[in-house]
Design an enzyme around this catalytic site. Structure first.
Site, PDB file in Angstrom:
ATOM      1  N   CYS A  30      46.746  21.104  33.936  1.00  0.00           N
ATOM      2  CA  CYS A  30      47.521  20.255  34.770  1.00  0.00           C
ATOM      3  C   CYS A  30      47.310  20.379  36.165  1.00  0.00           C
ATOM      4  CB  CYS A  30      48.962  19.979  34.497  1.00  0.00           C
ATOM      5  SG  CYS A  30      49.180  19.740  32.755  1.00  0.00           S
ATOM      6  N   GLU A  31      46.136  20.167  36.784  1.00  0.00           N
ATOM      7  CA  GLU A  31      45.628  20.540  38.212  1.00  0.00           C
ATOM      8  C   GLU A  31      44.331  19.819  38.609  1.00  0.00           C
ATOM      9  OE1 GLU A  31      47.342  23.799  39.224  1.00  0.00           O
ATOM     10  OE2 GLU A  31      45.906  23.474  41.283  1.00  0.00           O
TER      11      GLU A  31
ATOM     12  N   TYR B 268      35.950  29.790  44.621  1.00  0.00           N
ATOM     13  CA  TYR B 268      34.657  29.920  45.570  1.00  0.00           C
ATOM     14  C   TYR B 268      33.568  28.632  45.475  1.00  0.00           C
ATOM     15  CZ  TYR B 268      35.956  34.524  43.801  1.00  0.00           C
ATOM     16  OH  TYR B 268      36.550  35.633  43.367  1.00  0.00           O
TER      17      TYR B 268
ATOM     18  N   GLU C 107      26.711  50.617  41.808  1.00  0.00           N
ATOM     19  CA  GLU C 107      27.676  50.057  41.074  1.00  0.00           C
ATOM     20  C   GLU C 107      27.519  48.604  40.598  1.00  0.00           C
ATOM     21  OE1 GLU C 107      31.534  52.776  42.821  1.00  0.00           O
ATOM     22  OE2 GLU C 107      30.876  50.724  43.696  1.00  0.00           O
ATOM     23  N   PRO C 108      26.441  48.307  39.960  1.00  0.00           N
ATOM     24  CA  PRO C 108      26.017  46.914  39.582  1.00  0.00           C
ATOM     25  C   PRO C 108      26.997  46.128  38.572  1.00  0.00           C
ATOM     26  CG  PRO C 108      24.477  48.110  38.557  1.00  0.00           C
ATOM     27  CD  PRO C 108      25.185  49.288  39.444  1.00  0.00           C
ATOM     28  N   GLY C 109      27.709  45.116  38.887  1.00  0.00           N
ATOM     29  CA  GLY C 109      28.384  44.434  37.766  1.00  0.00           C
ATOM     30  C   GLY C 109      27.692  43.053  37.518  1.00  0.00           C
ATOM     31  N   ARG C 110      28.050  42.240  38.348  1.00  0.00           N
ATOM     32  CA  ARG C 110      27.462  40.915  38.230  1.00  0.00           C
ATOM     33  C   ARG C 110      26.102  40.927  37.690  1.00  0.00           C
ATOM     34  NH1 ARG C 110      29.117  36.511  41.184  1.00  0.00           N
ATOM     35  NH2 ARG C 110      29.774  37.785  42.773  1.00  0.00           N
TER      36      ARG C 110
ATOM     37  N   TYR D  28      32.595  37.904  35.996  1.00  0.00           N
ATOM     38  CA  TYR D  28      33.696  37.315  36.658  1.00  0.00           C
ATOM     39  C   TYR D  28      34.431  36.053  36.065  1.00  0.00           C
ATOM     40  CZ  TYR D  28      32.433  40.880  39.878  1.00  0.00           C
ATOM     41  OH  TYR D  28      31.955  42.125  40.223  1.00  0.00           O
TER      42      TYR D  28
ATOM     43  N   ARG E 294      36.114  30.090  39.071  1.00  0.00           N
ATOM     44  CA  ARG E 294      35.056  30.511  39.970  1.00  0.00           C
ATOM     45  C   ARG E 294      34.777  29.297  40.926  1.00  0.00           C
ATOM     46  NH1 ARG E 294      30.574  32.264  39.937  1.00  0.00           N
ATOM     47  NH2 ARG E 294      30.796  33.825  41.709  1.00  0.00           N
TER      48      ARG E 294
HETATM   49  N1  LLP Z   1      31.580  48.256  43.627  1.00  0.00           N
HETATM   50  C1  LLP Z   1      32.708  47.745  44.343  1.00  0.00           C
HETATM   51  C2  LLP Z   1      33.545  48.825  45.037  1.00  0.00           C
HETATM   52  C3  LLP Z   1      32.975  46.239  44.373  1.00  0.00           C
HETATM   53  O1  LLP Z   1      34.089  46.038  44.863  1.00  0.00           O
HETATM   54  C4  LLP Z   1      32.223  45.291  43.500  1.00  0.00           C
HETATM   55  C5  LLP Z   1      32.839  44.251  43.256  1.00  0.00           C
HETATM   56  C6  LLP Z   1      31.355  45.949  42.737  1.00  0.00           C
HETATM   57  C7  LLP Z   1      31.045  47.287  42.743  1.00  0.00           C
HETATM   58  C8  LLP Z   1      30.417  45.182  41.926  1.00  0.00           C
HETATM   59  O2  LLP Z   1      29.837  44.103  42.694  1.00  0.00           O
HETATM   60  P1  LLP Z   1      28.652  42.979  41.980  1.00  0.00           P
HETATM   61  O3  LLP Z   1      27.412  44.132  41.383  1.00  0.00           O
HETATM   62  O4  LLP Z   1      29.447  42.512  40.647  1.00  0.00           O
HETATM   63  O5  LLP Z   1      28.458  42.088  42.764  1.00  0.00           O
HETATM   64  N2  LLP Z   1      35.326  37.731  41.835  1.00  0.00           N
HETATM   65  C9  LLP Z   1      33.837  37.753  42.785  1.00  0.00           C
HETATM   66  C10 LLP Z   1      33.400  38.893  42.776  1.00  0.00           C
HETATM   67  C11 LLP Z   1      34.167  40.022  43.670  1.00  0.00           C
HETATM   68  C12 LLP Z   1      33.301  41.319  43.655  1.00  0.00           C
HETATM   69  C13 LLP Z   1      34.408  42.384  43.959  1.00  0.00           C
HETATM   70  N3  LLP Z   1      33.884  43.653  43.950  1.00  0.00           N
HETATM   71  C14 LLP Z   1      33.316  36.556  41.832  1.00  0.00           C
HETATM   72  O6  LLP Z   1      33.463  36.105  40.924  1.00  0.00           O
HETATM   73  O7  LLP Z   1      32.099  36.214  42.580  1.00  0.00           O
END
Ligand code: LLP
Length: 432
Positions: free
Chosen positions: A362-363, A335, A291-294, A391, A331
């Site tokens: 305003c922060e 973080y 499940e790649p996102g980032r 993100y 972000r």
């Molecule tokens: N699968 C599950 C179950 C997850 O919880 C996540 C991310 C992913 C896949 C995707 O992960 P990635 O490949 O994107 O790392 N908002 C934070 C990141 C939170 C990630 C939460 N879960 C940020 O901006 O760094």
């Protein structure tokens, strides 16, 4: 030269993305603006699913994590690449449905799904639901029974792996709100219970050990832990779990000093571990989901701003204020995540100073970064913050009633709006 090879400098000295002049894009569409290279997004998806083909005989699937960035057009892109989607809310599911996404390729996540969301997922033929806790199993069993359907489920497991990443995004340890614990026997008891359920079918187990992880070892270790769990279920309950979902979390290059492994290495090494472990544990090789996102979208995106005020506070710091900030990129405030920035219309010049880039909220904490090396920026310049494709838009807000920026995709030398810029009218649309 920049954190992403997709970025370059043209003969006018302007920053380009996917070969397109970012200063011209800022002029055409206004700022702040998210720009994403669709071709790179597709390429990244292909690298992930290509590596499943190459190293694991194609016995697996990429479920792109929509939480990193999604909209109708992104769903269409993912669908057309033949990949799946990890969705985490009714809003993400609805987006997929409206985009005509093949819902059998969707996995529905969330640590506290509502009955409404579960019902919506079943009504729309979601492929599998990743159940996070026992009360969800009970509620899902009841809702599926009422609808006369059998829900395909996986269990989210906490494999107890320390992925050496930022604490706020560490989700595989025991002190986590996500999933069933292995160590306490909670996960095993849940499996036993699921096997006696009539309206849910346990097809897989899932883990996600964190995000922005550079090392491959924690992923290998997670795979080993999960396969041992599958073997235990087989040995003690006589049931073989078919799918293993290893989540996302692959790190990307935000700064020059970051050195993530190529995505292909991940699948190469994890596949080898899976094959070897299955052999020694006497279990069949599972269908693997990642499940790649980032990693799919972050390197493909940048944010363009117009520089407003420049404030030099002698002996302290120089503030460069932009027309966006924490509302489009929270972000840093959340973080302290660091980014590379470039003055897009001075991209061939040296980064001659270190500045604090401030937003317009305003922060006081509304910053994009501190001590950021930058070309000398003045009012009217276009500032680009790099690798913001993940993100950022998905975590944007309307704090201070700031309208959200537009999202533009570039592809093959052309650009198009895929999410319109919000207007002040949009800000009041739900007000009575
Ligand atoms: N699968 C599950 C179950 C997850 O919880 C996540 C991310 C992913 C896949 C995707 O992960 P990635 O490949 O994107 O790392 N908002 C934070 C990141 C939170 C990630 C939460 N879960 C940020 O901006 O760094």
């Amino acid at each position: 030269m920049f954190v992403s090879d997709d970025l370059n400098v043209n003969s006018q000295g302007n920053l380009t993305i996917g070969g397109m002049d970012t200063v011209a894009l800022a002029k055409e569409y206004g700022t702040p603006l998210y720009v994403m290279d669709e071709d790179l997004i597709r390429d990244n998806l292909r690298r992930f699913h290509g590596s499943i083909d190459r190293f694991y005989g194609g016995k697996g699937m990429v479920c792109y994590a929509g939480k990193a960035f999604t909209c109708l057009e992104m769903c269409r892109v993912v669908a057309s690449e033949g990949d799946g989607l990890d969705a985490v809310s009714i809003g993400e599911l609805y987006t997929a449905v409206k985009a005509g996404f093949p819902m059998e390729r969707v996995g529905f996540h969330g640590n506290n799904k509502t009955d409404e969301e579960l019902a919506y997922a079943l009504d729309n033929g979601v492929g599998h639901i990743i159940v996070d806790n026992i009360s969800e199993l009970h509620r899902l069993e009841k809702i599926a029974a009422e609808k006369g359907v059998k829900a395909q489920i996986m269990f989210r497991i906490k494999p107890g792996i320390d992925a050496h990443t930022h604490k706020a995004v560490m989700t595989g340890q025991i002190d986590s709100k996500f999933g069933f614990a292995l160590e306490t026997g909670e996960a095993f008891e849940a499996v036993k219970e699921a096997l006696s359920c009539e309206n849910t079918d346990l097809v897989g187990v899932h883990c996600h050990i964190g995000s922005q992880i550079f090392d491959i070892e924690p992923f290998e270790e997670a795979a080993r832990v999960m396969l041992r769990f599958i073997a235990k279920i087989k040995a003690e309950l006589g049931y073989e779990v078919k799918s293993l979902d290893l989540g996302g979390g692959f790190g990307i290059k935000y700064l020059e000093e970051h050195d993530p492994a190529p995505f292909e290495n991940y699948l190469e090494r994890v596949s080898a571990v899976v094959k070897a472990e299955c052999g020694s544990l006497g279990i069949s090789q599972p269908f693997i989901i990642i499940e790649p996102g980032r990693s799919v979208v972050a390197p493909a995106g940048i944010t363009l701003y117009t520089v407003g005020a420049r404030k030099e506070i002698p002996g302290i710091r120089t503030y460069i204020s932009v027309d966006g900030g924490m509302t489009d990129n929270p972000r840093y405030i959340l973080y302290q995540s660091e980014y590379e920035a470039v003055v897009a219309n001075k991209a061939s010049q040296e980064r001659s100073e270190k500045v604090t880039i401030a937003g317009k909220c305003c922060e006081s904490g509304d910053l994009i970064g501190e001590g950021m090396p930058l070309q000398h920026a003045e009012s009217g310049d276009i500032l680009a913050v790099l690798a913001t494709g993940a993100y950022n838009y998905s975590m944007s807000s309307n704090y201070n009633r700031v309208p959200k920026p537009a999202v533009v995709f570039v592809s093959g030398g052309k650009s198009r709006v895929v999410v319109k810029r919000e207007t002040p009218e949009d800000i009041i649309r739900n007000d009575i």
